[in-house]
Scaffold this active site. Structure first.
Site, PDB file in Angstrom:
ATOM      1  N   ILE A 132     -60.362   5.771  26.158  1.00 38.70           N
ATOM      2  CA  ILE A 132     -59.862   5.232  27.398  1.00 38.70           C
ATOM      3  C   ILE A 132     -59.390   6.493  28.450  1.00 38.70           C
ATOM      4  O   ILE A 132     -59.087   7.541  27.917  1.00 38.70           O
ATOM      5  CB  ILE A 132     -58.799   4.525  27.160  1.00 38.70           C
ATOM      6  CG1 ILE A 132     -57.818   4.945  26.322  1.00 38.70           C
ATOM      7  CG2 ILE A 132     -59.334   2.889  26.410  1.00 38.70           C
ATOM      8  CD1 ILE A 132     -56.545   3.856  25.845  1.00 38.70           C
ATOM      9  N   ASP A 133     -59.137   6.238  29.568  1.00 36.61           N
ATOM     10  CA  ASP A 133     -59.044   6.983  30.650  1.00 36.61           C
ATOM     11  C   ASP A 133     -57.370   7.709  30.434  1.00 36.61           C
ATOM     12  O   ASP A 133     -56.609   7.070  29.506  1.00 36.61           O
ATOM     13  CB  ASP A 133     -58.828   6.562  32.038  1.00 36.61           C
ATOM     14  CG  ASP A 133     -60.172   6.023  32.331  1.00 36.61           C
ATOM     15  OD1 ASP A 133     -61.147   6.582  32.035  1.00 36.61           O
ATOM     16  OD2 ASP A 133     -60.085   4.883  33.044  1.00 36.61           O
ATOM     17  N   MET A 134     -57.267   8.992  30.847  1.00 41.52           N
ATOM     18  CA  MET A 134     -55.908   9.496  30.595  1.00 41.52           C
ATOM     19  C   MET A 134     -54.868   8.884  30.990  1.00 41.52           C
ATOM     20  O   MET A 134     -53.707   8.893  30.206  1.00 41.52           O
ATOM     21  CB  MET A 134     -56.069  10.913  31.552  1.00 41.52           C
ATOM     22  CG  MET A 134     -54.778  11.871  31.382  1.00 41.52           C
ATOM     23  SD  MET A 134     -54.699  13.197  32.174  1.00 41.52           S
ATOM     24  CE  MET A 134     -54.543  12.864  33.854  1.00 41.52           C
ATOM     25  N   THR A 136     -54.653   5.399  31.229  1.00 44.59           N
ATOM     26  CA  THR A 136     -54.845   4.138  30.674  1.00 44.59           C
ATOM     27  C   THR A 136     -54.117   4.201  29.422  1.00 44.59           C
ATOM     28  O   THR A 136     -54.332   5.137  28.655  1.00 44.59           O
ATOM     29  CB  THR A 136     -56.242   3.615  30.682  1.00 44.59           C
ATOM     30  OG1 THR A 136     -56.924   3.484  32.037  1.00 44.59           O
ATOM     31  CG2 THR A 136     -56.275   2.220  29.926  1.00 44.59           C
ATOM     32  N   ARG A 238     -61.654  -1.158  36.537  1.00 48.17           N
ATOM     33  CA  ARG A 238     -60.962  -0.622  37.740  1.00 48.17           C
ATOM     34  C   ARG A 238     -61.949  -0.597  39.052  1.00 48.17           C
ATOM     35  O   ARG A 238     -61.369  -1.379  40.143  1.00 48.17           O
ATOM     36  CB  ARG A 238     -60.733   0.963  37.505  1.00 48.17           C
ATOM     37  CG  ARG A 238     -59.615   1.484  36.418  1.00 48.17           C
ATOM     38  CD  ARG A 238     -59.767   2.700  36.081  1.00 48.17           C
ATOM     39  NE  ARG A 238     -59.029   3.629  37.145  1.00 48.17           N
ATOM     40  CZ  ARG A 238     -58.986   4.826  37.176  1.00 48.17           C
ATOM     41  NH1 ARG A 238     -59.505   5.407  36.059  1.00 48.17           N
ATOM     42  NH2 ARG A 238     -58.457   5.434  38.360  1.00 48.17           N
TER      43      ARG A 238
END
Length: 299
Positions: A132-134, A136, A238
């Site tokens: 997952i994104d930094m 998130t 997103r």
């Protein structure tokens, strides 16, 4: 070496070891080759070739070779919500990259796992089944062996892993339950930003369910939503939510404001899959992080 063990059943009588293993484990072809040439299969504790036909009640064992990663260990806090011989599930905090990259070689979850291994007396190669994104938060799966990673990766390819997120978005989402089915692509290879693209995009499907609506006089209307991913495109949630006019709060890359929270208010809170060893259907949840709770309280 870690070991998988299987007791031969009446139904499996007359089958070869190779056939029995193929029926009970989703080992990759690469690992099956390694099993053969490194003599990793035992029958009742003794190395045995795959063509042997065992008796009912015999125990077939598969030894997994010791492996490790070479990331420098760092004291990165890990919120472990489940661990067994095959998996670690971590509730990732915001602001931390999952895996080292060229731009972020240190201070990642992988570095924290290396220290955790040293502290707990374990040794395995760090394999992430999902990322997952930094900024998130939420559940990431770390596999302790190649078989577990291959098994869960196959489940993801066949879309049998259930992944649900909670997001706090701007505006009043009018429909209670709906699906966004819009392809996503990367129009500029220099920028990390994605967008909905009618041509050249990849299929992307997000199921959205409204959990709670807020109408704050200070911050304006907001909606807490649950999003179930039916595909796994980069920045999918997103992009989809921004495209329909409801960017995630704090997500400045896709039009969100930062008056409630200083990062995208997106949390991977639920995952469900077949355990790669036991084959049982399992599910795990990660509680909402404090900064998202604070944002809700402001509203």
């Amino acid at each position: 070496m870690a070991k998988y063990e299987h007791t031969v059943t009446n139904e499996e009588y007359g089958m070869t070891i190779n056939t029995i293993l193929r029926l009970n484990y989703r080992f990759s072809s690469r690992f099956r080759t390694k099993m053969k040439y490194q003599h990793l299969v035992d029958l009742n504790g003794t190395p045995a070739p795959g063509y042997i036909k065992p008796e009912v009640g015999d125990v077939i064992g598969v030894r997994l070779p010791d492996e490790t990663s070479d990331f420098p260990p760092e004291d990165i806090p890990l919120d472990i919500i489940h661990e067994d011989d095959d998996l670690i599930l971590i509730n990732k905090q915001p602001g931390v990259i999952v895996h080292p990259t060229k731009g972020h070689p240190y201070h990642t979850i992988a570095n924290g796992i290396m220290k955790y291994m040293a502290d707990s007396g374990q040794s395995f190669k760090v394999r992430f089944a999902n990322r997952i994104d930094m900024d998130t938060t939420g559940i990431i799966i770390v596999c302790k062996n190649a078989n577990a990673q291959n098994d869960i990766s196959n489940q993801m390819r066949h879309n049998t892993v259930v992944k649900k997120y909670i997001a706090l978005v701007e505006g009043d989402v009018s429909e209670d339950h709906f699906t966004i089915d819009l392809p996503i692509g990367r129009p500029d290879q220099v920028s990390i930003q994605r967008t909905v693209m009618s041509e050249g995009g990849k299929a992307a499907v997000s199921e959205v369910k409204v959990l709670r609506r807020y109408d704050s006089s200070a911050c304006g209307p907001h909606t807490l939503v649950e999003v179930t991913l039916h595909t796994g495109r980069t920045h999918q949630i997103r992009v989809h939510l921004s495209h329909i006019g409801h960017p995630i709060a704090g997500d400045t890359l896709y039009g969100g404001r930062t008056d409630l929270i200083d990062r995208q208010a997106l949390h991977a809170y639920y995952i469900e899959f077949d355990h790669p060893h036991t084959k049982e259907r399992v599910s795990y949840e990660a509680p909402l992080p404090q900064d998202m709770i604070n944002a809700e309280q402001k509203l």
